[in-house]
Design an enzyme around this catalytic site. Structure first.
Site, short mmCIF file in Angstrom:
data_model
loop_
_atom_site.label_atom_id
_atom_site.label_comp_id
_atom_site.label_asym_id
_atom_site.label_seq_id
_atom_site.Cartn_x
_atom_site.Cartn_y
_atom_site.Cartn_z
CG ASN A 1 -1.88 -1.65 1.14
OD1 ASN A 1 -2.19 -1.71 0.64
ND2 ASN A 1 -2.31 -1.60 2.14
CG ASP B 1 -11.07 4.22 6.13
OD1 ASP B 1 -10.53 4.65 5.64
OD2 ASP B 1 -11.38 3.07 6.94
CD GLU C 1 -13.17 0.63 3.08
OE1 GLU C 1 -12.31 0.60 2.46
OE2 GLU C 1 -13.03 -0.65 3.83
CG HIS D 1 -6.65 1.85 -0.02
ND1 HIS D 1 -5.77 1.05 0.72
CD2 HIS D 1 -7.58 1.21 2.09
CE1 HIS D 1 -5.76 0.22 1.70
NE2 HIS D 1 -6.65 0.39 2.13
C1 LIG Z 1 -9.83 0.77 5.07
C2 LIG Z 1 -9.84 0.64 6.14
N1 LIG Z 1 -9.69 2.00 6.90
C3 LIG Z 1 -8.33 1.11 8.15
C4 LIG Z 1 -7.42 0.61 7.89
C5 LIG Z 1 -6.80 0.27 8.80
O1 LIG Z 1 -5.29 1.07 8.54
P1 LIG Z 1 -3.99 0.91 9.57
O2 LIG Z 1 -3.12 -0.49 8.79
O3 LIG Z 1 -3.21 2.20 9.74
O4 LIG Z 1 -4.34 0.37 10.77
C6 LIG Z 1 -7.22 0.24 6.94
C7 LIG Z 1 -6.11 -1.02 6.78
O5 LIG Z 1 -5.82 -2.29 5.78
C8 LIG Z 1 -8.04 -0.40 4.89
O6 LIG Z 1 -7.97 -1.10 4.25
#
Ligand SMILES: Cc1ncc(COP(=O)(O)O)c(C=O)c1O
Length: 376
Positions: free
Chosen positions: A42, A190, A161, A193
């Site tokens: 990522n 969220d 998301e 990505h």
């Molecule tokens: C949409 C989403 N939110 C939150 C996270 C979690 O983030 P982190 O890797 O900083 O814990 C991810 C990680 O895969 C994600 O894809």
């Protein structure tokens, strides 16, 4: 081999064996050889492998006690500015941010309207809040509207998301904002990505849609190649989380060194728009190359999900690519719905056109040459 599992934990051996028999066991990946070409991180801007800036290692306690450092404060100011929000609060990970946010905001009398494909951290936060969770079909705005209508009289939160990492697609954020406003609901987005890559200056898809989320989550562990995450929003939201987000309150503050690394990464990304432009151009190039090879990954942008179906199938293709020096990772249930195991190809600013051409030609060979998984 001597069996070392204590008797009380032998049920784990059975469960692991069963997962393996269904091709669902996640094995520890071998350390990546230097000559392998990776399409699975990522690290969209190619910032993860730079050395960290110098800063102290540990915060020493929760930030509410004596863990507050200048790096935290500076990172929060930069994060808020990045997404155009008044304030931000930094968490040690995106997982902690989402769990802390949802469980602090919603309670048993409330309703959370959640996209069916939301990330596990959003699901877990919603569960922990004990709110009634209404799961709506993926990207289905009319279903959000109906759920909000049915929830009239209750406090409601719509959670999505902005760029779904397993499907590379996006909700209609303007429509969701309108629905939330019409029903008096809060919108939680969220941008894990999207941030750093998508939207004006990498500011994310809320910025692109010209809407404000009531709470916006971003991570530093993906495009920014560091670790940690933040929730951005109004001052009251940040004050509330400082007091009530249990993953923040009852956890050691993010390491100042990690905060400094994130801070530097956001600055590098800001000063070098060419990184973001390259990641997006590489994605466009690779989608075109794969199309020529007869393959159409889902969605748009820098994540290219290639749906294969069964976990076994996804593993076969993964192994075939790995044997040709290409590192991609299979994504299997429960990370994605049953029957939709996939390979998630990600491109980064560090990929050269030659890398993309090589991947496309190997994929074409494997795809067209694989008797077990040939085109159907
Ligand atoms: C949409 C989403 N939110 C939150 C996270 C979690 O983030 P982190 O890797 O900083 O814990 C991810 C990680 O895969 C994600 O894809």
């Amino acid at each position: 081999v001597k069996r070392e599992t204590p008797a009380a934990l032998r049920f784990l051996d059975d469960a692991l064996k069963e997962a393996a028999s269904k091709h669902l066991l996640r094995e520890r990946p071998p350390p990546q050889p230097a000559d392998v070409l990776s399409f699975s991180s990522n690290d969209y801007l190619g910032l993860a492998s730079r050395p960290s800036p110098t800063a102290t290692c540990g915060a020493g306690s929760s930030r509410l006690v004596v863990g507050e450092r200048a790096e935290h404060v500076a990172l929060e100011a930069v994060a808020a500015a990045l997404v155009g929000a008044p304030k931000a609060l930094v968490f040690s990970s995106g997982y902690a941010a989402n769990v802390g946010l949802l469980s602090a905001l919603a309670g048993p009398e409330d309703v959370i309207v959640s996209d069916a494909l939301n990330h596990a951290s959003l699901i877990d936060g919603a569960r922990l809040s004990r709110a009634r969770v209404v799961i709506v079909p993926h990207l289905d705005a009319p279903a959000v509207d109906a759920a909000l209508q049915r929830s009239a009289g209750r406090r409601a939160f719509v959670v999505t998301e902005s760029y779904f990492s397993m499907d590379a697609d996006s909700p209609d954020l303007r429509m969701l904002r309108r629905l939330c406003d019409a029903h008096g609901a809060a919108l939680i987005v969220d941008e894990a990505h999207a941030l750093g890559v998508l939207g004006p200056g990498g500011a994310g898809l809320c910025a692109q849609a010209d809407i404000r989320a009531d709470a916006l989550v971003g991570t530093f562990g993906k495009a920014f190649g560091a670790s940690g995450a933040f929730v951005a929003g109004c001052s009251s939201l940040v004050d509330w989380l400082w007091n009530r987000a249990r993953t923040f309150v009852f956890s050691t503050g993010i390491s100042p060194a990690a905060a400094a690394a994130a801070l530097e990464a956001v600055r590098i990304a800001h000063d070098n728009p060419a990184l973001r432009e390259r990641a997006l151009a590489a994605a466009t190039e690779l989608r075109a190359l794969l199309a020529t090879a007869g393959l159409k990954p889902n969605g748009y942008g820098h994540i290219l999900p290639w749906i294969l179906g069964t976990p076994e199938h996804a593993l076969q293709v993964t192994h075939a690519l790995r044997s040709r020096g290409i590192d991609v990772r299979p994504i299997r249930p429960p990370s994605v719905p049953p029957g939709t195991a996939r390979i998630r190809i990600t491109v980064t600013a560090a990929h050269r056109t030659a890398d993309l051409e090589h991947l496309a030609s190997v994929v074409a060979d494997v795809w067209h040459g694989g008797r077990a998984w040939g085109p159907r």
